[in-house]
Design a protein around this motif. Structure first.
Motif, short mmCIF file in Angstrom:
data_model
loop_
_atom_site.label_atom_id
_atom_site.label_comp_id
_atom_site.label_asym_id
_atom_site.label_seq_id
_atom_site.Cartn_x
_atom_site.Cartn_y
_atom_site.Cartn_z
N VAL A 54 19.63 45.59 -58.54
CA VAL A 54 18.70 46.08 -57.53
C VAL A 54 18.62 45.06 -56.40
CG1 VAL A 54 16.32 46.73 -57.04
CG2 VAL A 54 17.37 47.37 -59.23
N THR B 75 20.61 49.94 -54.88
CA THR B 75 21.13 49.40 -56.13
C THR B 75 22.65 49.41 -56.11
OG1 THR B 75 19.18 50.20 -57.33
CG2 THR B 75 21.14 49.73 -58.65
N ALA C 99 23.63 47.26 -63.40
CA ALA C 99 23.09 47.70 -62.12
C ALA C 99 22.28 46.55 -61.53
CB ALA C 99 22.20 48.92 -62.31
#
Length: 197
Positions: free
Chosen positions: A178, A186, A176
């Motif tokens: 951000v 995200t 993931a």
């Protein structure tokens, strides 16, 4: 087609704009740090990544558009001319600005590395020269999708005077990522593994 070698030029940004306007539609020229270069024609995976990012941006931030062909005035004193793979900005932000827009108000630029016979030189532009130009222009976030390294690099905190981003976060495809404010969402990057070599 003859490929234009990258070289230092003594032309002004205005002279470059005239030259670029006469190039055939199949040729995209850029002018970074006094050097003229040709942007690679995207392959199918490159375009698929850009379209994936466009969908992610629209789903996460419906108040923004990811422009995929807008030229920007970038670099020190906005003397460069670049065409990011994507420029995230408010809806209708570029209306009336013409082919080479002022970068003020752009929240994020996107670059996706290319595969071609000149990959090393082009990727140096994507990894180093373009982020430096975007930082000098004060663009808050620069996102690099590096298909060779299977990673995403998020450049933030631009130092306009030094022409560099102070902070870089690198994540492998699958992690993931951000995207900090002012972008503020995200990315789940697992799908990018399908489009790297």
């Amino acid at each position: 087609m003859t490929v234009m070698a990258e070289r230092t030029s003594h032309m002004t940004a205005e002279e470059f704009e005239r030259l670029a306007s006469t190039a055939p539609e199949t040729v995209t020229l850029e002018f970074i740090d006094g050097r003229i270069g040709e942007k690679a024609a995207p392959d199918g995976d490159h375009e698929t990544i850009v379209m994936w990012l466009l969908r992610q941006c629209m789903q996460s931030r419906s108040d923004l558009d990811l422009h995929t062909s807008q030229g920007l005035k970038a670099g020190a004193y906005r003397k460069g001319r670049v065409r990011p793979d994507g420029s995230l900005a408010p809806i209708a932000h570029f209306a009336g600005q013409g082919e080479w827009a002022d970068p003020a108000g752009v929240l994020m630029t996107v670059e996706v590395t290319s595969y071609d016979s000149d990959t090393d030189r082009r990727d140096r532009r994507d990894r180093q020269e373009k982020p430096a130009a975007y930082a000098a222009a004060g663009i808050p976030v620069c996102l690099l999708v590096d298909r060779d390294r299977y990673e995403v690099v998020v450049h933030t905190n631009p130092d306009r005077e030094a022409g560099r981003y102070r902070d870089l976060h690198t994540a492998s495809f699958g992690e993931a990522v951000v995207l900090p404010e002012p972008v503020g969402f995200t990315l789940e990057t697992e799908t990018l593994k399908n489009y790297a070599r």
